[in-house]
Design a protein around this motif. Structure first.
Motif, PDB file in Angstrom:
ATOM      1  N   ARG A 118       0.894  -1.070  -0.057  1.00 22.41           N
ATOM      2  CA  ARG A 118      -0.013  -0.134  -0.008  1.00 22.41           C
ATOM      3  C   ARG A 118       0.785   1.466  -0.084  1.00 22.41           C
ATOM      4  NH1 ARG A 118      -3.684  -2.926   2.911  1.00 22.41           N
ATOM      5  NH2 ARG A 118      -2.581  -2.412   4.952  1.00 22.41           N
ATOM      6  N   THR A 119       1.745   1.264   1.014  1.00 22.99           N
ATOM      7  CA  THR A 119       2.860   2.371   0.886  1.00 22.99           C
ATOM      8  C   THR A 119       3.324   2.544  -0.436  1.00 22.99           C
ATOM      9  OG1 THR A 119       3.258   1.918   3.139  1.00 22.99           O
ATOM     10  CG2 THR A 119       4.816   3.490   1.915  1.00 22.99           C
ATOM     11  N   THR A 120       4.040   1.476  -0.990  1.00 25.97           N
ATOM     12  CA  THR A 120       4.667   1.894  -2.469  1.00 25.97           C
ATOM     13  C   THR A 120       3.561   2.287  -3.385  1.00 25.97           C
ATOM     14  OG1 THR A 120       5.871  -0.072  -1.772  1.00 25.97           O
ATOM     15  CG2 THR A 120       5.826   0.634  -4.136  1.00 25.97           C
ATOM     16  N   VAL A 121       2.424   1.802  -3.468  1.00 21.35           N
ATOM     17  CA  VAL A 121       1.435   2.052  -4.539  1.00 21.35           C
ATOM     18  C   VAL A 121       1.006   3.652  -4.191  1.00 21.35           C
ATOM     19  CG1 VAL A 121      -1.082   1.776  -5.317  1.00 21.35           C
ATOM     20  CG2 VAL A 121       0.515  -0.076  -4.805  1.00 21.35           C
ATOM     21  N   ILE A 122       0.737   3.935  -2.758  1.00 25.18           N
ATOM     22  CA  ILE A 122       0.491   5.456  -2.677  1.00 25.18           C
ATOM     23  C   ILE A 122       1.456   6.204  -3.163  1.00 25.18           C
ATOM     24  CG2 ILE A 122      -0.031   6.807  -0.781  1.00 25.18           C
ATOM     25  CD1 ILE A 122      -1.655   4.588   0.657  1.00 25.18           C
ATOM     26  N   GLY A 123       2.590   5.837  -2.747  1.00 20.92           N
ATOM     27  CA  GLY A 123       3.899   6.687  -3.061  1.00 20.92           C
ATOM     28  C   GLY A 123       4.174   6.743  -4.421  1.00 20.92           C
ATOM     29  N   ALA A 124       3.863   5.747  -5.199  1.00 20.90           N
ATOM     30  CA  ALA A 124       3.749   5.916  -6.671  1.00 20.90           C
ATOM     31  C   ALA A 124       2.774   6.771  -7.431  1.00 20.90           C
ATOM     32  CB  ALA A 124       3.804   4.544  -7.344  1.00 20.90           C
ATOM     33  N   GLY A 125       1.577   6.634  -6.606  1.00 24.02           N
ATOM     34  CA  GLY A 125       0.576   7.569  -7.062  1.00 24.02           C
ATOM     35  C   GLY A 125       0.861   9.009  -6.936  1.00 24.02           C
ATOM     36  N   VAL A 126       1.458   9.463  -5.784  1.00 18.88           N
ATOM     37  CA  VAL A 126       1.947  10.487  -5.428  1.00 18.88           C
ATOM     38  C   VAL A 126       2.777  11.131  -6.330  1.00 18.88           C
ATOM     39  CG1 VAL A 126       3.053  12.065  -3.450  1.00 18.88           C
ATOM     40  CG2 VAL A 126       1.257  10.581  -2.838  1.00 18.88           C
ATOM     41  N   LEU A 127       3.879  10.349  -6.515  1.00 18.24           N
ATOM     42  CA  LEU A 127       5.017  10.618  -7.766  1.00 18.24           C
ATOM     43  C   LEU A 127       4.307  10.915  -9.050  1.00 18.24           C
ATOM     44  CD1 LEU A 127       7.961   8.311  -6.807  1.00 18.24           C
ATOM     45  CD2 LEU A 127       7.602  10.734  -6.444  1.00 18.24           C
ATOM     46  N   ILE A 128       3.373  10.276  -9.194  1.00 18.22           N
ATOM     47  CA  ILE A 128       2.666  10.350 -10.815  1.00 18.22           C
ATOM     48  C   ILE A 128       1.828  11.824 -10.821  1.00 18.22           C
ATOM     49  CG2 ILE A 128       1.218   9.497 -12.306  1.00 18.22           C
ATOM     50  CD1 ILE A 128       1.966   6.748 -11.284  1.00 18.22           C
ATOM     51  N   LEU A 129       1.289  12.016  -9.630  1.00 14.12           N
ATOM     52  CA  LEU A 129       0.464  13.334  -9.489  1.00 14.12           C
ATOM     53  C   LEU A 129       1.432  14.485  -9.513  1.00 14.12           C
ATOM     54  CD1 LEU A 129      -2.353  14.679  -9.024  1.00 14.12           C
ATOM     55  CD2 LEU A 129      -1.884  14.213  -6.723  1.00 14.12           C
ATOM     56  N   LEU A 130       2.392  14.307  -8.494  1.00  9.73           N
ATOM     57  CA  LEU A 130       3.341  15.516  -8.548  1.00  9.73           C
ATOM     58  C   LEU A 130       4.192  15.755 -10.326  1.00  9.73           C
ATOM     59  CD1 LEU A 130       5.160  14.841  -5.337  1.00  9.73           C
ATOM     60  CD2 LEU A 130       3.798  16.816  -6.122  1.00  9.73           C
ATOM     61  N   ALA A 131       4.372  14.633 -10.550  1.00  8.97           N
ATOM     62  CA  ALA A 131       4.983  14.875 -12.205  1.00  8.97           C
ATOM     63  C   ALA A 131       4.208  15.155 -13.138  1.00  8.97           C
ATOM     64  CB  ALA A 131       5.299  13.342 -12.543  1.00  8.97           C
ATOM     65  N   ILE A 132       2.850  14.943 -12.848  1.00  8.36           N
ATOM     66  CA  ILE A 132       1.780  15.537 -14.021  1.00  8.36           C
ATOM     67  C   ILE A 132       1.384  17.179 -13.640  1.00  8.36           C
ATOM     68  CG2 ILE A 132      -0.567  15.823 -14.394  1.00  8.36           C
ATOM     69  CD1 ILE A 132      -0.487  12.792 -13.987  1.00  8.36           C
ATOM     70  N   LEU A 133       1.650  17.342 -12.223  1.00  8.25           N
ATOM     71  CA  LEU A 133       1.160  18.786 -11.670  1.00  8.25           C
ATOM     72  C   LEU A 133       2.674  19.573 -12.010  1.00  8.25           C
ATOM     73  CD1 LEU A 133      -0.340  18.147  -8.377  1.00  8.25           C
ATOM     74  CD2 LEU A 133      -1.616  19.103 -10.399  1.00  8.25           C
ATOM     75  N   LEU A 134       3.707  19.061 -11.817  1.00 11.02           N
ATOM     76  CA  LEU A 134       4.730  19.996 -12.164  1.00 11.02           C
ATOM     77  C   LEU A 134       5.253  19.983 -13.565  1.00 11.02           C
ATOM     78  CD1 LEU A 134       6.930  18.904  -8.795  1.00 11.02           C
ATOM     79  CD2 LEU A 134       5.676  20.937  -9.244  1.00 11.02           C
ATOM     80  N   SER A 135       4.853  19.232 -14.212  1.00  7.98           N
ATOM     81  CA  SER A 135       5.135  19.267 -15.653  1.00  7.98           C
ATOM     82  C   SER A 135       4.808  20.503 -16.546  1.00  7.98           C
ATOM     83  CB  SER A 135       4.582  18.043 -16.498  1.00  7.98           C
ATOM     84  OG  SER A 135       4.752  17.980 -17.745  1.00  7.98           O
TER      85      SER A 135
END
Length: 139
Positions: A118-135
């Motif tokens: 769960r921690t890994t999946v949530i962390g990956a989701g946060v990274l993806i969201l940040l990548a999208i927002l900061l792109s």
């Protein structure tokens, strides 16, 4: 991720130091997020994998880093062993002796817990969201 050897070494030391070396058993420590990334280091999920698996994955990360610019986002999708695609045989390569024969088949490597997944999946989701927002381009 662009070949920052000092960062990679610090991250590797921070992540792996609590875990004993088990080379005599044919096992290597594998950390995620990877030591070669800015997210790697203290707090990384660490498990033991067969030595050959560690080397294959390290080679894949090295090849990936050659294609990315520093700080480019990328997504890692774990694939269960039984779902991996068989690699295409390379007619030019020379067969390499099986270095895995020395591994004791009675060694059991515990899979990650549900909390770690769960921690890994949530962390990956946060990274993806940040990548999208900061792109600068967005999605």
């Amino acid at each position: 991720m662009k070949n920052n050897k000092a960062l990679k070494q610090k991250n590797r030391t921070d992540a792996l130091s609590p875990f004993p070396i088990r080379k005599k058993e044919g096992l290597e420590r594998q950390e995620y997020p990877y030591a070669a990334t800015y997210e790697g280091g203290k707090g990384a999920f660490v498990t033991y994998v067969p030595e050959g698996e560690q080397r294959i994955e390290g080679g894949q990360i090295t090849q990936l880093s050659k294609r990315l610019n520093d700080k480019d986002a990328f997504l890692v999708l774990p694939v269960p062993k039984d779902k991996e695609l068989e690699p295409e045989p390379d007619p030019i390569s020379v067969p390499v002796p099986n270095r895995m024969r020395h591994i004791d088949p009675s060694i059991h490597i515990n899979p990650p817990s549900q909390q770690q997944i769960r921690t890994t999946v949530i962390g990956a989701g946060v990274l993806i969201l940040l990548a999208i927002l900061l792109s600068p381009v967005g999605v």
